[in-house]
Scaffold this active site. Sequence first.
Site, mmCIF file in Angstrom:
data_model
loop_
_atom_site.group_PDB
_atom_site.id
_atom_site.type_symbol
_atom_site.label_atom_id
_atom_site.label_comp_id
_atom_site.label_asym_id
_atom_site.label_seq_id
_atom_site.Cartn_x
_atom_site.Cartn_y
_atom_site.Cartn_z
ATOM 1 N N ASN A 185 0.848 -1.193 0.000
ATOM 2 C CA ASN A 185 0.000 0.000 0.000
ATOM 3 C C ASN A 185 0.877 1.235 0.000
ATOM 4 O O ASN A 185 1.941 1.267 0.620
ATOM 5 C CB ASN A 185 -0.917 0.038 1.229
ATOM 6 C CG ASN A 185 -1.831 1.251 1.208
ATOM 7 O OD1 ASN A 185 -2.765 1.332 0.415
ATOM 8 N ND2 ASN A 185 -1.560 2.219 2.069
ATOM 9 N N TYR A 189 0.822 10.098 4.753
ATOM 10 C CA TYR A 189 0.551 10.413 6.149
ATOM 11 C C TYR A 189 1.663 11.334 6.647
ATOM 12 O O TYR A 189 2.840 11.011 6.512
ATOM 13 C CB TYR A 189 0.534 9.134 7.003
ATOM 14 C CG TYR A 189 -0.138 7.963 6.337
ATOM 15 C CD1 TYR A 189 -1.503 7.965 6.098
ATOM 16 C CD2 TYR A 189 0.599 6.851 5.924
ATOM 17 C CE1 TYR A 189 -2.126 6.887 5.481
ATOM 18 C CE2 TYR A 189 -0.010 5.769 5.305
ATOM 19 C CZ TYR A 189 -1.374 5.794 5.083
ATOM 20 O OH TYR A 189 -1.986 4.731 4.464
ATOM 21 N N ARG A 190 1.280 12.453 7.229
ATOM 22 C CA ARG A 190 2.285 13.413 7.682
ATOM 23 C C ARG A 190 3.206 12.771 8.722
ATOM 24 O O ARG A 190 2.817 11.845 9.438
ATOM 25 C CB ARG A 190 1.610 14.643 8.265
ATOM 26 C CG ARG A 190 0.999 14.405 9.640
ATOM 27 C CD ARG A 190 0.283 15.630 10.145
ATOM 28 N NE ARG A 190 -0.077 15.496 11.544
ATOM 29 C CZ ARG A 190 -1.277 15.748 12.044
ATOM 30 N NH1 ARG A 190 -2.256 16.122 11.234
ATOM 31 N NH2 ARG A 190 -1.505 15.628 13.337
ATOM 32 N N TRP A 203 -0.777 7.838 10.629
ATOM 33 C CA TRP A 203 -1.808 7.219 9.783
ATOM 34 C C TRP A 203 -3.075 7.087 10.619
ATOM 35 O O TRP A 203 -3.107 6.474 11.674
ATOM 36 C CB TRP A 203 -1.365 5.900 9.162
ATOM 37 C CG TRP A 203 -0.549 4.971 9.983
ATOM 38 C CD1 TRP A 203 -0.714 4.655 11.285
ATOM 39 C CD2 TRP A 203 0.582 4.224 9.532
ATOM 40 N NE1 TRP A 203 0.217 3.756 11.684
ATOM 41 C CE2 TRP A 203 1.032 3.467 10.626
ATOM 42 C CE3 TRP A 203 1.237 4.103 8.311
ATOM 43 C CZ2 TRP A 203 2.120 2.611 10.531
ATOM 44 C CZ3 TRP A 203 2.309 3.252 8.219
ATOM 45 C CH2 TRP A 203 2.741 2.513 9.317
ATOM 46 N N GLU A 281 -1.622 1.192 -5.283
ATOM 47 C CA GLU A 281 -1.407 2.550 -5.786
ATOM 48 C C GLU A 281 -0.362 2.601 -6.893
ATOM 49 O O GLU A 281 -0.437 3.467 -7.781
ATOM 50 C CB GLU A 281 -1.004 3.473 -4.639
ATOM 51 C CG GLU A 281 -2.136 3.839 -3.695
ATOM 52 C CD GLU A 281 -2.527 2.715 -2.747
ATOM 53 O OE1 GLU A 281 -3.596 2.822 -2.123
ATOM 54 O OE2 GLU A 281 -1.751 1.726 -2.628
ATOM 55 N N ASP A 330 -3.846 22.110 10.154
ATOM 56 C CA ASP A 330 -4.348 21.155 9.172
ATOM 57 C C ASP A 330 -5.203 21.798 8.083
ATOM 58 O O ASP A 330 -5.491 22.995 8.111
ATOM 59 C CB ASP A 330 -5.149 20.055 9.878
ATOM 60 C CG ASP A 330 -4.676 18.675 9.460
ATOM 61 O OD1 ASP A 330 -4.520 18.450 8.249
ATOM 62 O OD2 ASP A 330 -4.446 17.829 10.343
#
Length: 530
Positions: A185, A189-190, A203, A281, A330
């Site tokens: 996958n 994710y920051r 995540w 992906e 954010d």
Amino acid sequence: MAYEDLREWIAALERTGELKRIKTEVDPILEITEITDRVSKLGSRPVNGPVSQGTGQPGGPALLFQNVKGYSGWQVLINQFGSARRMNLALGVDSLDEVAERIRGFMDVKSPQGFLDKVKMLPMLAEMGKFFPKTVASGPCKEVIHRDNFSLLDFPVLQCWPKDAGRFITFPCVVTRDPKTGKRNLGMYRMQVYDASTAGMHWQRQKVGAEHYREALRSAAAMGDPARSSAAVDVMARTSGGAILAQSGMPPGRMEVAVAIGTDPALTFSAIVPAPPDVEEYLIAGFLRQKPVELVKCETVDLEVPASAEIVLEGYVKTDELRTEGPFGDHTGFYSLEDEYPVFHVTCITHRKNPIYSTTIVGKPPMEDGWMGKAVERIFLPLMKLTIPEIVDINLPVEGVFHNLMIVAIRKSYPGQARKVMNAVWSLGQAMFTKCIVVVDEDVNVQDIGEVTLKALNHIDPERDIQFTLGPVDSLDHASRLQNYGSKMGIDATRKWRSEGFERPWPDEITMDSKTKAIVNKKWKELGIE
């Protein structure tokens, strides 16, 4: 066309007048964010400061900072997807509808009924074969390899906003592997940089990476170690972080992870798409770029990463280790608060010579992520229609920050259909987080907020046409009663039928007749109004 790497993409941006090189010294602490925020809002609405008005397309140019304070020789790319034109350029199309049409073409394929049908399918099968990733022996991301003496602090990672907990890697392509099936996958994710060798792995609970993490926790709990089992249960209850168990040879409770930074645009975009968990992906990126993604094996973990990436971080996450991550400014326009998340430990860093650091910022819209969200909306509309065929169009307004508002136009055929559509949307993957859904008739242009507002507010009786439900909400929703759980609202703004209990006559919309319009059209120049 397919861009081989980030550098070819940057060259294309410059060739088309979409890139601005910044040679003035800028600080990665707050300054780059302030500059980019102003630029991202050019052409859309006034902002404070010297760059308050812009001409041309909303979004301003992509920016390549070439004089970053404290990081001699480094370049920082930002706002690469920050306009409709650049999103089209990134995917090599004139319109995102072209990608949607290609998706429709593959969905329309029927099972072959005979030999002739099978022969006719061969060209399409051959085309599909071009999308699958392929592993190569080496690649540019291996030009420099650091097994020792590496540091995350050597990279010009931004601190975006004043109250951020520190510096955050914001455009990482995080590679994990399903501990059950072995499927890879790629997610985004920051990552908060804690020190030279560790970073937070943010995540969220509903992401695929988090599901891999839960599998790792279950495996750790099943090992019979009481301490690890207790930690696993505690973590599953309190956090949405995650990690991957190695398929073989790794110590229990440790999961391999790799992070690619600075990939070609189709691959970067693929990391954010809400694809089904079983669709890799790398395959989506191959479909978008019409050419397979080349992968190379990592040096210290059993994972594959894009061969042309600018930077690759290799490492692992422990199933029994958490650390406070956040706050972080954010995409909602508010700070997401601190929470406990797993810790990513770096074991090796590889990169290209003179690597380019690719990043983004999020905050009050419109920003770069808004254009990426609109691209997801257009490209994946055919897949939504496959499940909910009465949908004509949808709009996720940028001010709705993806999950707060969805406007849906439907072809209404039976009573109660608008409510059926609401529930269907809430059952679809990431769409389950949608806080408010407004359903309108097919003749309403959902992309025109003024028209939606006029007709929706005229068409509803609030007590009758608004329904509430409880369910999962986005982790960043600070207004929900509990984190990840709260209420959602659906509004049936369609015309009401007698079969829905509406006995009054429904009025016609005011429109001028075509004959009068034609007469005035002929006289318009003579009137001298414009």
